[in-house]
Enzyme design. Structure first.
Site, mmCIF file in Angstrom:
data_model
loop_
_atom_site.group_PDB
_atom_site.id
_atom_site.type_symbol
_atom_site.label_atom_id
_atom_site.label_comp_id
_atom_site.label_asym_id
_atom_site.label_seq_id
_atom_site.Cartn_x
_atom_site.Cartn_y
_atom_site.Cartn_z
ATOM 1 N N HIS A 114 -98.279 -70.134 -67.919
ATOM 2 C CA HIS A 114 -97.976 -71.388 -68.620
ATOM 3 C C HIS A 114 -98.732 -72.542 -67.984
ATOM 4 O O HIS A 114 -99.143 -73.475 -68.654
ATOM 5 C CB HIS A 114 -96.481 -71.666 -68.573
ATOM 6 C CG HIS A 114 -95.713 -70.827 -69.529
ATOM 7 N ND1 HIS A 114 -95.814 -70.992 -70.883
ATOM 8 C CD2 HIS A 114 -94.853 -69.810 -69.330
ATOM 9 C CE1 HIS A 114 -95.035 -70.111 -71.475
ATOM 10 N NE2 HIS A 114 -94.449 -69.375 -70.559
ATOM 11 N N GLU A 164 -116.122 -58.766 -96.340
ATOM 12 C CA GLU A 164 -117.301 -58.674 -95.471
ATOM 13 C C GLU A 164 -118.193 -57.494 -95.839
ATOM 14 O O GLU A 164 -119.119 -57.164 -95.117
ATOM 15 C CB GLU A 164 -116.910 -58.641 -93.994
ATOM 16 C CG GLU A 164 -115.913 -57.583 -93.597
ATOM 17 C CD GLU A 164 -115.525 -57.656 -92.112
ATOM 18 O OE1 GLU A 164 -116.181 -58.363 -91.337
ATOM 19 O OE2 GLU A 164 -114.557 -56.975 -91.753
ATOM 20 N N ASP A 179 -120.725 -59.922 -91.073
ATOM 21 C CA ASP A 179 -120.943 -58.573 -91.599
ATOM 22 C C ASP A 179 -121.431 -58.610 -93.045
ATOM 23 O O ASP A 179 -122.259 -57.782 -93.439
ATOM 24 C CB ASP A 179 -119.653 -57.749 -91.490
ATOM 25 C CG ASP A 179 -119.498 -57.170 -90.107
ATOM 26 O OD1 ASP A 179 -120.493 -56.642 -89.574
ATOM 27 O OD2 ASP A 179 -118.396 -57.279 -89.534
ATOM 28 N N CYS A 212 -114.430 -67.067 -92.328
ATOM 29 C CA CYS A 212 -114.219 -67.052 -90.885
ATOM 30 C C CYS A 212 -115.431 -66.548 -90.120
ATOM 31 O O CYS A 212 -115.412 -66.461 -88.899
ATOM 32 C CB CYS A 212 -112.979 -66.233 -90.522
ATOM 33 S SG CYS A 212 -113.137 -64.504 -90.968
#
Ligand code: PEP
Ligand code: MG
Length: 544
Positions: A188, A431, A455, A502
């Protein structure tokens, strides 16, 4: 001049004096007491004080690092009230007639040991938390609560390790950097440092603390994890230049934080971030991404020397979802194969691995591996807003097989009385040219598409993305690719699905206007590109 190599957990450069963080040693003596009731009321009073301190730290963290990260102190408050923990302390005071400090210290050791020996890495990390609250409680009992010992000058804090509460309790305006001998990038504390935008280096090793001097001049490079003490003039001026260049870059883009992703003529788009590990969440938040559009879960497998267990995966997904909530997190299922090879999968050598047994093909061929990941994902879904995305899809039949496996996992969880969210979004990567071409058929079966242009480019243009010799033939702006994206967008929208991108092309700002025109709903890019893309969106006018 001396150089140390560690791991940078937040990229920025700090130059200044060292302040060695000295923790007051909690020396606890076992003292026999006569009046146990008196000891118990002393404990109660100390607990109240500790709880009040934690509330203040929580409020401070809430302001500085946001709700998700402040939660750790909420957890500390809860741990302080934990029945087992309190019963153990009380029983020891009553049963052994010992002082409260000793009972807390002994209970702390027992609980920390128990947490450390658990298999689940999330639970192991709780050992540090139980020690942290126990030390606070002891300090409240013997009145040794520490004041901040920082001078008015900003300093580089050097420590063996820092507990989350110690990190937040430090006055942020007086800290140039955190540099520690130990620590893990999953702690953390590392997350807090990242979210406080403070350069941080961990893992400099044992010797570092014995060699450094309080007040000595130093450079902390959070990008490379390099820590330099007493730098010579040449090194210092090099780093000053680097620091200045970084600051200028940041300043320009910082102005866009908190602003909408809106074009001049009023069209909005989501800008999300791509991550490969839960460690990247800090960067996602710092750069003000609207969510996570791609979590490449295969990195969990790549980092491990054996299959990550359901518990291990669950802990990671839960952490990502909790840290991002209520923002959306899209986790892509395992995309192993081709360039991402893992020994323990024992995959056969292939002539054409990019066209071989990779990603969803591997998962459908080894459903037992896939099932473990799906269970971990469904279980984690209650901790935030989850989207699950499947890579390398080429047909509706594959998708049907996947959806059937999802249903099977849900039934399993139902029968075990394990909850999962009812609003998980399911989506696929576009893709392969095949997926784009039949996107009208695939869209009704899912909630969203996300175009993997890396891709999609290699498969459409028959250009191996790993082969530098064909790079010049690999035109990412090729009309064929743009047409496939546009076709997928149209088919998604006509069938009630949303569509994002993306792949790396999402961050190519020369195409931002085209993507907006196509109606793309989300662009998911590396965290450090979020503000750059926001800048491009805000400068776009679709009416022109
Ligand atoms: C892509 O192919 O564009 C993509 C986002 O996936 P990866 O780069 O991980 O193959
Ligand atoms: Mg891909």
């Amino acid at each position: 001049m001396k150089k140390y190599a560690g791991k940078g957990v937040y990229g920025a450069i700090a130059i200044g004096r060292i302040s060695v963080f000295k923790r007051q040693d909690v020396q606890v003596k076992r003292i026999k007491i006569e009046n146990t009731d008196e000891e118990l009321s002393r404990l109660e009073a100390a607990k109240e004080r500790a709880s009040a301190q934690l509330r203040i730290i929580y409020e401070k963290a809430l302001k500085e690092v946001g709700e998700a990260n402040a939660q750790i102190f909420d957890i500390h408050m809860m741990m302080l009230e934990d029945e087992d923990y309190n019963d153990a302390i009380t029983e020891m005071i009553r049963g052994q007639n010992v002082n409260a400090e000793y009972a807390v210290a002994a209970t702390s050791d027992n609980f920390a040991e128990m947490f450390s020996s658990m298999e689940d890495s999330y639970m192991q990390a709780r050992a540090a938390d139980v020690r942290d609250i126990s030390n606070r409680l002891i300090a409240c009992l013997n009145g040794s609560e520490k004041e901040s010992r920082l001078s008015s000058e900003k300093v580089i804090i050097c420590a063996d390790d820092l507990a989350p509460s110690e990190t937040v309790a430090l006055d942020k305006d007086k800290v140039l950097a955190f540099v520690t001998a130990f620590g893990s990038s999953n702690s953390h504390t590392a997350i807090l440092a990242r979210n406080m935008n403070i350069p941080a280096i961990i893992g400099l090793g044992d010797s570092f603390l014995t060699e450094i001097k309080d007040g000595a001049f130093a450079i902390a490079d959070g990008f490379t994890g390099t820590f330099i003490t007493e730098p010579d003039d040449k090194t210092l001026s090099e780093y000053r230049k680097k620091q200045q260049a970084e600051e200028e870059k940041k300043k320009l883009l910082q102005e866009l934080k908190g602003k909408e992703n809106i074009t001049l003529d009023g069209r909005t788009i989501d800008i999300f971030a791509n991550i490969g590990s839960a460690d990247n969440i800090g960067a996602v938040l710092v750069n003000d991404a609207g969510g996570i559009g791609l979590f490449r879960s295969e990195f969990l497998y790549l980092e491990n020397s054996n299959y990550p267990t359901e518990e291990e995966q669950f802990a990671v997904y839960k952490r990502v979802l909790e840290s991002m909530a209520p923002k959306k997190v899209i986790i892509r299922t395992l995309d192993i194969g081709a360039d991402k090879q893992v020994d323990y999968f024992h995959l056969e050598k292939e002539e054409n691995p990019a066209m071989g047994l990779r990603a969803i093909r591997l998962c459908l061929s080894r459903p037992e591996i896939f099932r473990v990941q799906l269970r971990a994902l469904y279980r984690a879904s209650v901790y935030g807003r989850l989207g699950i995305m499947f890579p390398m899809i080429t047909s509706g039949a594959e998708l049907n097989e996947i959806l059937a496996l999802c249903d099977k996992v849900k039934k399993e969880l139902d029968s075990e009385n394990i909850g999962y969210s009812q609003s998980i979004e399911l989506g696929i990567m576009i893709e392969t040219p095949a997926a784009a071409m039949i996107s009208d058929r695939l869209a009704p079966m899912v909630d969203f598409f996300s175009v993997g242009t890396n891709d999609l480019t290699q498969y459409t243009l028959a250009c191996d993305r790993q082969n530098p010799h064909v790079e010049r033939f690999c035109d990412t702006h090729h009309e064929a690719i743009l047409r496939l994206i546009e076709m997928s967008a149209k088919n998604a929208h006509e069938n009630g699905a949303w569509i994002g991108i993306c792949g790396e092309l999402a961050a190519d700002t020369t195409l931002t206007k085209s993507f907006l025109r196509m109606g793309i709903d989300e662009l998911s890019v590396s965290p450090s590109f979020v503000l750059k893309v926001r800048d491009a969106v805000r400068k776009t006018d679709l009416s022109k």
